[in-house]
Design an enzyme around this catalytic site. Structure first.
Site, short mmCIF file in Angstrom:
data_model
loop_
_atom_site.label_atom_id
_atom_site.label_comp_id
_atom_site.label_asym_id
_atom_site.label_seq_id
_atom_site.Cartn_x
_atom_site.Cartn_y
_atom_site.Cartn_z
CG ASP A 79 -10.73 -20.01 -44.90
OD1 ASP A 79 -10.13 -21.06 -44.59
OD2 ASP A 79 -11.86 -20.02 -45.44
CD GLU A 138 -13.54 -25.77 -44.31
OE1 GLU A 138 -14.27 -26.77 -44.25
OE2 GLU A 138 -13.72 -24.78 -43.60
CD GLU A 139 -14.68 -21.99 -41.74
OE1 GLU A 139 -15.84 -22.35 -42.02
OE2 GLU A 139 -14.08 -22.38 -40.72
CG HIS A 350 -17.95 -21.35 -37.33
ND1 HIS A 350 -18.62 -21.70 -38.48
CD2 HIS A 350 -16.68 -21.77 -37.50
CE1 HIS A 350 -17.78 -22.31 -39.32
NE2 HIS A 350 -16.61 -22.36 -38.73
ZN LIG Z 1 -12.63 -25.43 -40.04
#
Ligand SMILES: [Zn+2]
Length: 378
Positions: A79, A138-139, A350
């Site tokens: 993800d 995970e995010e 990000h």
């Molecule tokens: Zn990561």
């Protein structure tokens, strides 16, 4: 073209081309499965959990070595965080510009997963057991991601001897940092009830702001620790303070605040919550707490040395063994076996125009291959 003949750039491009804003499902897992099966991996995909934190898709793939051989695990997530605005390419249409591959997830962490797949192709099957521990969450809340994978691995008795997590741990050059631990994280919501009244008649009211300010001052002064050999000092930060009182002549009825504590392995989240609660209650406050993860440490030793030696041999740089940064899924995987995080440069993670250097991807394949072979050789 078979997977074994694909370059790490092609593998990464294929993964990036599958949109997978957290929680990831479907397409990106199809893609990874198609990369792993030709390499001899048995792929198990499953969904876990219910709303609001689920359902989440996860993938566990294993290629068994000879009976009794060692087991090395590659862990990560497919993800990605939402791309946001301002990209100069379409975030899920990977593009090679010069020496850089652009796309959401290029460094965090589809590039790393591509390097793991390419490395797996270079590790002989008879060297030992390899596995991929890959979550689609995970995010996000991460409630039904890696924790469910761990349950599955325990159920099928597939526990690695060592795990590398492919988070982008490098800072300015590939190889300058690995993570041997992470701080824990907890948030706490504080609330103080008072008694509303006119500011001209304070004896008839009870101002919750005064109590909250005293409480926060005492909390901020609460000694935590001075850090350890491997961790920086734990830190309590006040992240919000809300009264919402539009009137200049009114003592409000309630006031609230929020704390975030990042803590090292001298504490547990629950212990810290109890200490905060003791102080808060002394000032008439109440506390609600969420612990997002406990601190963990893989103490420096043979595993960190193996990674450091390998990185140094491949890129001429010895990685610093760090415990800085936010939480990662290593906080769960540490329950299975020693775990270390090592991956690409995190400068663009990000962010818009996330990108990875092709030579870094290629070097990471060499590093992961050598680490896996050495870990399997014991
Ligand atoms: Zn990561």
């Amino acid at each position: 073209m078979t997977t074994t003949a694909s370059s790490v750039v092609e593998l990464a491009e294929a993964l990036i081309a599958c949109p997978s804003v957290t929680p990831a499902a479907g397409l990106v897992f199809d893609c990874l499965q198609a990369q792993l099966e030709p390499l001899g991996f048995a792929v198990h995909r499953f969904h876990a959990g219910e709303a609001p934190d689920g359902p989440v898709e996860n993938l566990f793939a294993i290629r068994k070595g000879p009976e009794g051989s060692r087991h090395f695990g590659f862990a990560g997530h497919v993800d990605v965080v939402p791309p946001g605005e301002g990209w100069t390419i379409a975030p899920f249409a990977p593009e090679l510009r010069g020496n850089l591959l652009y796309g959401r997830g290029a460094v965090d962490m589809k590039g790393s997963i591509a390097a793991m797949v390419a490395a797996a192709a270079l590790v002989p099957t008879d060297a030992g057991t390899l596995s991929f521990i890959i979550t689609g969450d995970e995010e996000g809340p991460a409630t039904y991601g890696t924790q469910e994978l761990i349950k599955h691995m325990r159920a099928v008795q597939a526990i690695p001897d060592l795990i590398v997590v492919g988070e982008p741990t490098s800072v300015s050059r590939l190889g300058d940092m690995m993570k041997i631990g992470r701080r824990g994280s907890t948030n706490l919501w504080l609330e103080v009830e008072g008694k509303e009244g006119h500011v001209a008649y304070p004896h008839l009211a009870d101002n919750p702001i005064t109590k909250l300010v005293h409480m926060l001052a005492e909390l901020k002064a609460m000694p935590l620790d001075d850090g350890t050999d491997w961790f920086q000092a734990s830190n309590l930060e006040i992240t919000d303070l809300t009264v919402g009182n539009p009137a200049t002549n009114v003592i409000p009825a309630r006031a609230s605040a929020r704390l975030s504590i990042r803590f090292n392995d001298q504490h547990t989240g629950v212990q810290l919550g109890e200490r905060v609660r003791t102080i808060a209650e002394k000032h008439g406050g109440t506390v609600r707490q969420v612990v997002y993860g406990e601190a963990f440490l893989t103490p420096p030793g043979a595993f960190s040395q193996l990674i450091a030696d390998t990185v140094e041999a491949e890129v001429g740089l010895r990685p610093e063994a760090s415990t800085t940064g936010g939480t990662s899924d290593a906080r769960f995987l540490k329950d299975l076996c020693p775990v270390i995080e090592f991956g690409l440069c995190n400068a663009t993670m990000h962010k818009r125009d996330e990108a990875v250097a092709v030579e870094d991807l290629e070097a990471l394949v060499r590093i992961y291959t050598r680490v896996a072979k050495a870990a399997l050789a014991g």
